[in-house]
Design a protein around this motif. Structure first.
Motif, mmCIF file in Angstrom:
data_model
loop_
_atom_site.group_PDB
_atom_site.id
_atom_site.type_symbol
_atom_site.label_atom_id
_atom_site.label_comp_id
_atom_site.label_asym_id
_atom_site.label_seq_id
_atom_site.Cartn_x
_atom_site.Cartn_y
_atom_site.Cartn_z
ATOM 1 N N UNK A 55 0.800 -1.247 -0.177
ATOM 2 C CA UNK A 55 0.181 -0.019 0.026
ATOM 3 C C UNK A 55 0.979 1.264 -0.093
ATOM 4 N N UNK A 56 0.473 2.386 -0.635
ATOM 5 C CA UNK A 56 1.110 3.656 -0.408
ATOM 6 C C UNK A 56 1.376 4.023 0.903
ATOM 7 N N UNK A 57 0.546 3.636 2.044
ATOM 8 C CA UNK A 57 0.896 3.793 3.212
ATOM 9 C C UNK A 57 2.131 3.157 3.852
ATOM 10 N N UNK A 58 2.212 1.696 3.483
ATOM 11 C CA UNK A 58 3.335 1.082 3.953
ATOM 12 C C UNK A 58 4.408 1.357 3.259
ATOM 13 N N UNK A 59 4.616 1.855 2.067
ATOM 14 C CA UNK A 59 5.819 2.455 1.189
ATOM 15 C C UNK A 59 6.376 3.643 2.093
ATOM 16 N N UNK A 60 5.381 4.671 2.592
ATOM 17 C CA UNK A 60 5.876 5.907 3.254
ATOM 18 C C UNK A 60 6.390 5.676 4.497
ATOM 19 N N UNK A 61 5.707 4.633 5.214
ATOM 20 C CA UNK A 61 6.382 4.332 6.605
ATOM 21 C C UNK A 61 7.624 3.641 6.580
ATOM 22 N N UNK A 62 7.792 2.750 5.478
ATOM 23 C CA UNK A 62 9.113 1.949 5.606
ATOM 24 C C UNK A 62 10.096 2.849 4.817
ATOM 25 N N UNK A 63 9.773 3.699 3.988
ATOM 26 C CA UNK A 63 10.851 4.532 3.574
ATOM 27 C C UNK A 63 11.310 5.782 3.691
ATOM 28 N N UNK A 64 10.109 6.593 4.443
ATOM 29 C CA UNK A 64 10.149 7.872 4.924
ATOM 30 C C UNK A 64 10.055 8.837 3.813
ATOM 31 N N UNK A 65 9.499 8.470 2.500
ATOM 32 C CA UNK A 65 9.069 9.046 1.405
ATOM 33 C C UNK A 65 7.886 9.293 1.190
ATOM 34 N N UNK A 66 7.398 10.228 0.489
ATOM 35 C CA UNK A 66 5.859 10.340 0.069
ATOM 36 C C UNK A 66 5.679 9.522 -1.166
#
Length: 387
Positions: free
Chosen positions: A332-343
Protein backbone atom coordinates in the motif's frame (compact mmCIF):
# COMPACT_ATOMS: atom_id res chain seq x y z
CA UNK A 1 9.63 13.41 3.24
CA UNK A 2 7.42 11.34 5.53
CA UNK A 3 8.22 10.01 8.99
CA UNK A 4 10.27 6.79 9.09
CA UNK A 5 8.43 4.35 11.36
CA UNK A 6 10.43 1.31 12.56
CA UNK A 7 8.76 -1.84 11.18
CA UNK A 8 8.69 -5.27 12.91
CA UNK A 9 12.09 -6.64 13.94
CA UNK A 10 13.54 -10.11 13.24
CA UNK A 11 16.80 -11.76 14.29
CA UNK A 12 18.95 -13.64 11.78
CA UNK A 13 21.67 -15.97 13.14
CA UNK A 14 24.29 -17.23 10.69
CA UNK A 15 25.90 -20.61 11.41
CA UNK A 16 28.50 -20.94 8.67
CA UNK A 17 29.75 -24.52 8.63
CA UNK A 18 28.58 -27.38 6.44
CA UNK A 19 29.65 -30.96 5.77
CA UNK A 20 30.23 -30.28 2.08
CA UNK A 21 29.83 -27.13 -0.02
CA UNK A 22 27.23 -27.62 -2.75
CA UNK A 23 28.42 -26.59 -6.24
CA UNK A 24 25.45 -24.22 -6.78
CA UNK A 25 25.69 -22.51 -3.37
CA UNK A 26 26.79 -18.87 -3.15
CA UNK A 27 25.95 -18.48 0.55
CA UNK A 28 28.61 -17.80 3.16
CA UNK A 29 29.15 -21.48 3.97
CA UNK A 30 32.39 -23.27 4.73
CA UNK A 31 33.28 -26.95 4.86
CA UNK A 32 34.70 -27.85 8.25
CA UNK A 33 37.61 -30.20 7.73
CA UNK A 34 38.90 -32.18 10.65
CA UNK A 35 37.50 -32.41 14.15
CA UNK A 36 34.36 -30.62 15.26
CA UNK A 37 33.38 -26.97 14.69
CA UNK A 38 33.92 -24.82 17.82
CA UNK A 39 30.23 -24.73 18.75
CA UNK A 40 30.63 -23.28 22.26
CA UNK A 41 33.11 -20.61 21.18
CA UNK A 42 30.85 -19.65 18.29
CA UNK A 43 27.81 -19.20 20.56
CA UNK A 44 29.92 -17.04 22.88
CA UNK A 45 30.92 -14.96 19.87
CA UNK A 46 27.29 -14.68 18.66
CA UNK A 47 26.24 -13.28 22.03
CA UNK A 48 29.16 -10.83 21.99
CA UNK A 49 28.12 -9.80 18.47
CA UNK A 50 24.56 -9.28 19.69
CA UNK A 51 25.76 -7.20 22.64
CA UNK A 52 27.61 -4.88 20.27
CA UNK A 53 24.47 -4.31 18.15
CA UNK A 54 21.98 -4.01 21.02
CA UNK A 55 22.10 -0.19 21.24
CA UNK A 56 20.64 -0.10 17.71
CA UNK A 57 17.46 -1.93 18.81
CA UNK A 58 16.86 -0.99 22.46
CA UNK A 59 13.25 -1.47 23.50
CA UNK A 60 12.16 -3.29 20.36
CA UNK A 61 10.47 -6.70 20.15
CA UNK A 62 11.76 -9.63 18.10
CA UNK A 63 8.96 -11.32 16.16
CA UNK A 64 10.96 -14.09 14.46
CA UNK A 65 14.35 -15.80 14.61
CA UNK A 66 15.97 -17.65 11.73
CA UNK A 67 19.03 -19.89 11.98
CA UNK A 68 20.58 -20.01 8.50
CA UNK A 69 23.82 -21.31 7.12
CA UNK A 70 25.81 -23.29 6.26
CA UNK A 71 24.07 -26.18 7.95
CA UNK A 72 22.56 -25.03 11.26
CA UNK A 73 21.51 -28.60 12.08
CA UNK A 74 25.21 -29.42 12.56
CA UNK A 75 24.94 -27.46 15.81
CA UNK A 76 23.84 -29.47 18.85
CA UNK A 77 20.57 -28.51 20.47
CA UNK A 78 22.24 -27.28 23.65
CA UNK A 79 24.19 -24.69 21.61
CA UNK A 80 20.96 -23.50 19.95
CA UNK A 81 19.27 -23.35 23.36
CA UNK A 82 22.09 -21.34 24.92
CA UNK A 83 21.96 -18.83 22.08
CA UNK A 84 18.17 -18.46 22.33
CA UNK A 85 18.29 -18.07 26.10
CA UNK A 86 21.04 -15.47 25.80
CA UNK A 87 19.22 -13.57 23.07
CA UNK A 88 15.87 -13.58 24.89
CA UNK A 89 17.55 -12.24 28.03
CA UNK A 90 18.85 -9.29 26.00
CA UNK A 91 15.88 -8.67 23.72
CA UNK A 92 12.13 -8.90 24.21
CA UNK A 93 10.75 -11.88 22.26
CA UNK A 94 7.14 -11.72 21.11
CA UNK A 95 4.85 -14.45 22.50
CA UNK A 96 4.85 -17.37 20.05
CA UNK A 97 7.71 -15.85 18.05
CA UNK A 98 8.49 -17.99 15.01
CA UNK A 99 11.90 -19.66 15.44
CA UNK A 100 13.16 -21.51 12.35
CA UNK A 101 16.13 -23.85 12.02
CA UNK A 102 17.43 -24.77 8.57
CA UNK A 103 18.10 -28.51 8.44
CA UNK A 104 20.00 -30.76 6.06
CA UNK A 105 18.35 -34.22 5.99
CA UNK A 106 21.84 -35.74 5.90
CA UNK A 107 22.57 -34.40 9.40
CA UNK A 108 19.27 -35.46 11.03
CA UNK A 109 19.63 -37.86 13.93
CA UNK A 110 17.09 -39.53 16.17
CA UNK A 111 16.56 -37.49 19.31
CA UNK A 112 17.87 -34.25 17.85
CA UNK A 113 14.46 -32.89 16.86
CA UNK A 114 13.03 -33.44 20.34
CA UNK A 115 15.98 -31.52 21.74
CA UNK A 116 15.61 -28.68 19.23
CA UNK A 117 11.96 -28.36 20.20
CA UNK A 118 12.87 -28.18 23.89
CA UNK A 119 15.47 -25.54 22.99
CA UNK A 120 12.71 -23.32 21.59
CA UNK A 121 12.77 -24.05 17.85
CA UNK A 122 9.19 -24.27 16.54
CA UNK A 123 9.70 -24.41 12.77
CA UNK A 124 12.02 -26.53 10.62
CA UNK A 125 13.10 -25.77 7.06
CA UNK A 126 14.39 -28.86 5.22
CA UNK A 127 16.79 -28.45 2.29
CA UNK A 128 15.38 -31.26 0.14
CA UNK A 129 15.99 -29.72 -3.36
CA UNK A 130 14.77 -32.84 -5.21
CA UNK A 131 13.68 -36.42 -4.51
CA UNK A 132 15.61 -37.77 -7.50
CA UNK A 133 18.69 -39.52 -6.15
CA UNK A 134 20.80 -39.12 -9.29
CA UNK A 135 20.11 -35.38 -9.39
CA UNK A 136 20.90 -35.07 -5.68
CA UNK A 137 24.36 -36.44 -6.45
CA UNK A 138 24.78 -33.95 -9.29
CA UNK A 139 23.84 -31.15 -6.87
CA UNK A 140 26.44 -32.36 -4.36
CA UNK A 141 23.88 -33.06 -1.64
CA UNK A 142 24.90 -35.40 1.19
CA UNK A 143 21.44 -36.99 1.55
CA UNK A 144 19.26 -39.22 -0.61
CA UNK A 145 15.48 -39.26 -0.97
CA UNK A 146 15.01 -41.98 1.66
CA UNK A 147 16.97 -39.92 4.21
CA UNK A 148 14.84 -36.88 3.35
CA UNK A 149 11.61 -38.73 4.07
CA UNK A 150 13.05 -40.25 7.24
CA UNK A 151 14.18 -36.84 8.54
CA UNK A 152 10.73 -35.36 7.96
CA UNK A 153 9.14 -38.28 9.82
CA UNK A 154 11.57 -37.77 12.72
CA UNK A 155 10.63 -34.10 12.98
CA UNK A 156 6.92 -34.84 12.83
CA UNK A 157 7.24 -37.55 15.49
CA UNK A 158 9.12 -35.06 17.67
CA UNK A 159 6.08 -32.79 17.61
CA UNK A 160 6.95 -30.32 14.84
CA UNK A 161 3.73 -29.35 13.08
CA UNK A 162 5.21 -26.42 11.13
CA UNK A 163 7.88 -27.22 8.55
CA UNK A 164 9.03 -26.14 5.12
CA UNK A 165 10.46 -28.17 2.25
CA UNK A 166 12.87 -26.44 -0.14
CA UNK A 167 12.58 -27.68 -3.73
CA UNK A 168 14.48 -26.58 -6.83
CA UNK A 169 13.48 -26.92 -10.46
CA UNK A 170 15.16 -26.51 -13.86
CA UNK A 171 17.85 -28.88 -12.60
CA UNK A 172 20.40 -30.64 -14.84
CA UNK A 173 18.64 -33.16 -17.13
CA UNK A 174 15.33 -32.58 -15.35
CA UNK A 175 12.15 -33.04 -17.37
CA UNK A 176 8.75 -31.49 -16.75
CA UNK A 177 7.52 -34.85 -15.46
CA UNK A 178 10.43 -35.05 -13.01
CA UNK A 179 9.74 -31.54 -11.70
CA UNK A 180 6.07 -32.39 -11.21
CA UNK A 181 7.00 -35.65 -9.45
CA UNK A 182 9.14 -33.71 -6.95
CA UNK A 183 6.19 -31.47 -6.10
CA UNK A 184 3.78 -34.41 -5.79
CA UNK A 185 6.16 -36.22 -3.45
CA UNK A 186 6.58 -33.08 -1.37
CA UNK A 187 2.81 -32.58 -1.12
CA UNK A 188 2.39 -36.20 -0.01
CA UNK A 189 4.59 -35.45 3.02
CA UNK A 190 2.09 -32.75 4.09
CA UNK A 191 4.42 -29.86 4.95
CA UNK A 192 2.85 -26.56 5.97
CA UNK A 193 5.09 -24.65 3.54
CA UNK A 194 6.92 -25.34 0.28
CA UNK A 195 9.61 -23.15 -1.28
CA UNK A 196 9.93 -23.84 -5.01
CA UNK A 197 12.66 -21.95 -6.80
CA UNK A 198 14.64 -22.16 -10.01
CA UNK A 199 18.28 -23.22 -10.07
CA UNK A 200 20.44 -20.28 -11.06
CA UNK A 201 24.16 -20.30 -11.77
CA UNK A 202 25.45 -17.74 -9.30
CA UNK A 203 28.86 -16.07 -9.70
CA UNK A 204 31.76 -17.53 -7.70
CA UNK A 205 30.25 -21.02 -7.50
CA UNK A 206 31.52 -24.29 -8.91
CA UNK A 207 28.53 -24.47 -11.26
CA UNK A 208 29.29 -20.98 -12.60
CA UNK A 209 32.87 -21.98 -13.37
CA UNK A 210 31.92 -25.43 -14.73
CA UNK A 211 28.22 -25.37 -15.69
CA UNK A 212 26.52 -28.76 -15.64
CA UNK A 213 25.05 -30.07 -18.87
CA UNK A 214 21.35 -30.47 -19.52
CA UNK A 215 20.02 -27.38 -17.75
CA UNK A 216 16.50 -26.72 -19.15
CA UNK A 217 16.07 -23.56 -21.20
CA UNK A 218 13.91 -20.64 -20.05
CA UNK A 219 10.76 -21.83 -21.82
CA UNK A 220 10.95 -25.28 -20.25
CA UNK A 221 11.71 -23.72 -16.85
CA UNK A 222 8.64 -21.51 -17.20
CA UNK A 223 6.51 -24.57 -18.05
CA UNK A 224 7.86 -26.29 -14.94
CA UNK A 225 6.98 -23.29 -12.80
CA UNK A 226 3.43 -23.01 -14.18
CA UNK A 227 2.64 -26.72 -13.95
CA UNK A 228 4.05 -27.01 -10.44
CA UNK A 229 2.18 -23.88 -9.31
CA UNK A 230 -1.05 -25.52 -10.47
CA UNK A 231 -0.26 -28.71 -8.55
CA UNK A 232 0.49 -26.72 -5.40
CA UNK A 233 -2.68 -24.65 -5.72
CA UNK A 234 -4.82 -27.75 -6.21
CA UNK A 235 -3.30 -29.20 -3.03
CA UNK A 236 -4.14 -26.09 -0.98
CA UNK A 237 -0.79 -24.33 -1.04
CA UNK A 238 -1.41 -20.66 -1.84
CA UNK A 239 1.39 -18.72 -3.49
CA UNK A 240 2.21 -15.62 -1.47
CA UNK A 241 5.66 -14.80 -2.90
CA UNK A 242 7.50 -15.56 -6.15
CA UNK A 243 8.84 -18.88 -4.82
CA UNK A 244 6.85 -19.47 -1.61
CA UNK A 245 3.64 -21.45 -1.06
CA UNK A 246 1.87 -22.14 2.19
CA UNK A 247 -1.18 -23.60 3.88
CA UNK A 248 -3.55 -20.98 5.28
CA UNK A 249 -1.89 -19.08 8.12
CA UNK A 250 1.46 -20.85 7.66
CA UNK A 251 3.42 -18.28 5.65
CA UNK A 252 6.99 -17.85 6.87
CA UNK A 253 6.79 -14.85 9.21
CA UNK A 254 10.54 -14.26 9.04
CA UNK A 255 10.72 -14.09 5.25
CA UNK A 256 7.50 -12.08 5.07
CA UNK A 257 9.21 -9.49 7.24
CA UNK A 258 12.09 -9.29 4.76
CA UNK A 259 9.75 -8.87 1.81
CA UNK A 260 7.68 -6.22 3.59
CA UNK A 261 10.90 -4.25 4.12
CA UNK A 262 10.92 -5.05 7.82
CA UNK A 263 14.00 -4.75 10.03
CA UNK A 264 16.36 -7.56 10.93
CA UNK A 265 19.39 -7.79 13.15
CA UNK A 266 22.09 -10.07 11.72
CA UNK A 267 24.63 -11.80 13.94
CA UNK A 268 27.34 -14.27 12.99
CA UNK A 269 30.01 -14.55 10.31
CA UNK A 270 28.85 -12.76 7.17
CA UNK A 271 25.42 -11.93 8.60
CA UNK A 272 23.60 -8.90 7.18
CA UNK A 273 21.17 -6.63 8.99
CA UNK A 274 18.85 -3.78 8.07
CA UNK A 275 17.62 -1.45 10.80
CA UNK A 276 15.42 1.64 10.83
CA UNK A 277 16.87 4.16 13.28
CA UNK A 278 13.93 6.32 14.30
CA UNK A 279 15.97 8.81 16.29
CA UNK A 280 18.18 9.50 13.25
CA UNK A 281 15.41 9.04 10.65
CA UNK A 282 17.71 6.82 8.62
CA UNK A 283 17.96 3.20 7.49
CA UNK A 284 21.18 1.36 8.31
CA UNK A 285 22.54 -1.73 6.61
CA UNK A 286 25.28 -3.52 8.56
CA UNK A 287 27.20 -6.64 7.64
CA UNK A 288 29.78 -8.73 9.47
CA UNK A 289 33.08 -10.12 8.22
CA UNK A 290 32.49 -13.31 6.26
CA UNK A 291 35.22 -15.74 7.22
CA UNK A 292 34.38 -17.63 10.43
CA UNK A 293 37.94 -17.66 11.81
CA UNK A 294 38.46 -13.93 11.34
CA UNK A 295 34.98 -13.13 12.62
CA UNK A 296 35.43 -15.33 15.68
CA UNK A 297 38.66 -13.58 16.57
CA UNK A 298 37.01 -10.14 16.40
CA UNK A 299 33.42 -10.83 17.52
CA UNK A 300 32.04 -8.19 19.83
CA UNK A 301 34.47 -5.53 18.63
CA UNK A 302 34.19 -3.02 15.78
CA UNK A 303 36.73 -5.13 13.87
CA UNK A 304 34.02 -7.78 13.30
CA UNK A 305 31.84 -5.31 11.38
CA UNK A 306 32.41 -5.63 7.66
CA UNK A 307 30.66 -2.36 6.92
CA UNK A 308 27.84 0.08 7.63
CA UNK A 309 25.80 1.86 5.00
CA UNK A 310 23.01 4.41 5.33
CA UNK A 311 20.47 3.87 2.56
CA UNK A 312 20.16 7.22 0.82
CA UNK A 313 16.58 8.44 0.22
CA UNK A 314 16.95 8.23 -3.56
CA UNK A 315 17.92 4.54 -3.22
CA UNK A 316 15.03 3.55 -0.94
CA UNK A 317 12.33 3.10 -3.64
CA UNK A 318 14.49 0.53 -5.42
CA UNK A 319 15.35 -1.29 -2.18
CA UNK A 320 11.71 -1.34 -1.16
CA UNK A 321 10.44 -2.61 -4.52
CA UNK A 322 13.16 -5.25 -4.71
CA UNK A 323 11.37 -6.89 -1.78
CA UNK A 324 7.72 -5.84 -1.87
CA UNK A 325 7.12 -6.68 -5.53
CA UNK A 326 7.97 -10.32 -4.85
CA UNK A 327 4.78 -10.54 -2.79
CA UNK A 328 1.47 -11.61 -4.29
CA UNK A 329 -0.23 -9.18 -1.88
CA UNK A 330 1.79 -6.22 -3.17
CA UNK A 331 1.90 -3.14 -0.94
CA UNK A 332 0.00 0.00 0.00
CA UNK A 333 1.12 3.62 -0.39
CA UNK A 334 0.96 3.97 3.41
CA UNK A 335 3.32 1.01 3.88
CA UNK A 336 5.75 2.47 1.35
CA UNK A 337 5.75 5.84 3.12
CA UNK A 338 6.21 4.35 6.61
CA UNK A 339 9.07 2.06 5.55
CA UNK A 340 10.98 4.52 3.36
CA UNK A 341 10.20 7.91 4.88
CA UNK A 342 9.25 9.11 1.39
CA UNK A 343 5.97 10.42 0.00
CA UNK A 344 4.15 8.09 -2.38
CA UNK A 345 4.23 10.88 -4.96
CA UNK A 346 7.95 10.11 -5.43
CA UNK A 347 7.08 6.82 -7.16
CA UNK A 348 3.60 7.53 -8.54
CA UNK A 349 4.71 8.13 -12.14
CA UNK A 350 6.76 4.93 -12.21
CA UNK A 351 3.82 2.97 -10.82
CA UNK A 352 1.69 4.40 -13.63
CA UNK A 353 4.29 3.19 -16.18
CA UNK A 354 4.17 -0.34 -14.74
CA UNK A 355 0.36 -0.30 -14.74
CA UNK A 356 0.33 0.77 -18.40
CA UNK A 357 2.67 -2.14 -19.21
CA UNK A 358 0.26 -4.59 -17.57
CA UNK A 359 2.71 -5.43 -14.80
CA UNK A 360 0.84 -3.89 -11.85
CA UNK A 361 -2.73 -3.14 -10.87
CA UNK A 362 -3.95 -0.54 -8.40
CA UNK A 363 -7.08 -1.75 -6.63
CA UNK A 364 -8.62 -0.26 -3.49
CA UNK A 365 -5.39 1.52 -2.72
CA UNK A 366 -3.19 -1.57 -2.99
CA UNK A 367 -0.50 -1.97 -5.67
CA UNK A 368 -0.35 -5.60 -6.76
CA UNK A 369 1.78 -7.42 -9.36
CA UNK A 370 -0.23 -9.08 -12.14
CA UNK A 371 0.53 -12.62 -13.33
CA UNK A 372 2.55 -11.01 -16.13
CA UNK A 373 4.27 -8.73 -13.63
CA UNK A 374 5.35 -11.69 -11.50
CA UNK A 375 7.11 -13.06 -14.55
CA UNK A 376 8.91 -9.77 -15.17
CA UNK A 377 9.67 -8.69 -11.58
CA UNK A 378 13.19 -7.56 -12.47
CA UNK A 379 11.86 -5.27 -15.20
CA UNK A 380 9.43 -3.61 -12.79
CA UNK A 381 12.06 -3.18 -10.11
CA UNK A 382 14.46 -1.60 -12.61
CA UNK A 383 11.96 1.24 -13.09
CA UNK A 384 12.82 2.41 -9.57
CA UNK A 385 16.60 2.34 -10.00
CA UNK A 386 17.85 5.86 -10.63
CA UNK A 387 20.67 6.25 -13.14
Amino acid sequence: MSMLIPPPLSLYVHLPWCVRKCPYCDFNSHEFKGGTPPFDAYVDALLADLDQDLPLVWGRTVHSVFFGGGTPSLFPADAIERLLQGASSRLRFAPQAEITLETNPGTAEHGRFEDYRRAGVNRISFGIQTFDDATLKTLGRIHDSAQAVAAIDLARNAGFDNFNLDLMYALPDQTLAMAEDDVRRAIALAPTHISHYQLTLEPNTVFAARPPTGIPDDDIAWDMQEHCQALLADAGYAQYEVSAYARAGRQCAHNLNYWRFGDYLGIGAGAHGKLTLGSEQTILRRWKHKHPVAWLAAAGTPAAIGGDERIAPDRRPFEYMLNALRLVEGFTPAAFEACTGLAYAVIAARIDTAVAAGWLTVDAGRIVPTALGRRFTNDIVSLFLDD
